[in-house]
Design a protein around this motif. Sequence first.
Motif, mmCIF file in Angstrom:
data_model
loop_
_atom_site.group_PDB
_atom_site.id
_atom_site.type_symbol
_atom_site.label_atom_id
_atom_site.label_comp_id
_atom_site.label_asym_id
_atom_site.label_seq_id
_atom_site.Cartn_x
_atom_site.Cartn_y
_atom_site.Cartn_z
ATOM 1 N N GLN A 118 -0.346 -0.438 -1.652
ATOM 2 C CA GLN A 118 -1.465 -0.605 -0.722
ATOM 3 C C GLN A 118 -1.919 -2.053 -0.732
ATOM 4 O O GLN A 118 -1.865 -2.715 -1.767
ATOM 5 C CB GLN A 118 -2.652 0.264 -1.149
ATOM 6 N N ASP A 119 -2.374 -2.514 0.406
ATOM 7 C CA ASP A 119 -2.941 -3.854 0.439
ATOM 8 C C ASP A 119 -4.147 -3.912 -0.496
ATOM 9 O O ASP A 119 -4.976 -2.990 -0.521
ATOM 10 C CB ASP A 119 -3.374 -4.219 1.859
ATOM 11 N N PHE A 120 -4.250 -4.989 -1.260
ATOM 12 C CA PHE A 120 -5.275 -5.070 -2.291
ATOM 13 C C PHE A 120 -6.694 -4.957 -1.736
ATOM 14 O O PHE A 120 -7.537 -4.269 -2.317
ATOM 15 C CB PHE A 120 -5.145 -6.375 -3.089
ATOM 16 N N ILE A 121 -6.981 -5.630 -0.635
ATOM 17 C CA ILE A 121 -8.342 -5.617 -0.089
ATOM 18 C C ILE A 121 -8.763 -4.204 0.282
ATOM 19 O O ILE A 121 -9.864 -3.743 -0.062
ATOM 20 C CB ILE A 121 -8.466 -6.543 1.132
ATOM 21 N N PHE A 122 -7.885 -3.461 0.958
ATOM 22 C CA PHE A 122 -8.213 -2.094 1.362
ATOM 23 C C PHE A 122 -8.315 -1.179 0.142
ATOM 24 O O PHE A 122 -9.186 -0.313 0.053
ATOM 25 C CB PHE A 122 -7.170 -1.552 2.340
ATOM 26 N N TYR A 123 -7.409 -1.391 -0.806
ATOM 27 C CA TYR A 123 -7.422 -0.603 -2.047
ATOM 28 C C TYR A 123 -8.729 -0.827 -2.802
ATOM 29 O O TYR A 123 -9.392 0.126 -3.232
ATOM 30 C CB TYR A 123 -6.223 -1.004 -2.909
#
Length: 219
Positions: A118-123
């Motif tokens: 998962q993209d870190f920001i969204f995670y």
Amino acid sequence: MDSICEKAIMEEDNCYLVEGYADVISTHQAGVENVVSSSGTSLTTAQIRLIARFTKNVTILYDGDEAGIKASLRGTDMLLEEGLNVKILLFPDGNDPDSYVKTYGSSVFKSYIKENQQDFIFYKTRILLRDTNNDPIKRAEVIRDVVESIALIPDEIKVSVFIRECSNLLDIEERILLSELNKIRISKSKKADKDFTKKSTPVMGAGAPPMDGPPADFS
């Protein structure tokens, strides 16, 4: 980082970042060679820039337990600041890269990463929201924390995308996130200017050259 690892990172256009040497050894033995370890310490700017010579994509692989979840939120700011695309992957509870690749083999290991990263920001947004329990103060802190991470990203197109998507995830107007983003950047810029001024201003004291002319009379 040896030449085999560097070549694998370039070919895969991705660097898998793990915590320990056991994870590196097991994955390399299984034929997954685009793996490096932080050895349980924080990455340095020099190490991050070395990775960036071979790829702009980093996937951080952590254990799926609570400690792994907390660890996954630390130490990523420098990666974002250097312009890397950061993704996170947590293995099922009780597994780490070492045990997972030994149990399931390299093919399943690679597929699991591809399908679950998962993209870190969204995670980060989802994980932090999970712990707010609808408390408005905690929610406000999460929003500020997420925006602080976005503010580190040097690519303005990516920043715009993250602001728009996080506006939906956080259920808050995009303009409010942009306003907070600008406040954070202005504050950071002022601090940088202040630090620069401190470093560049000579301090009078022991060993300082004498002032020109007679001393001032304050009587």
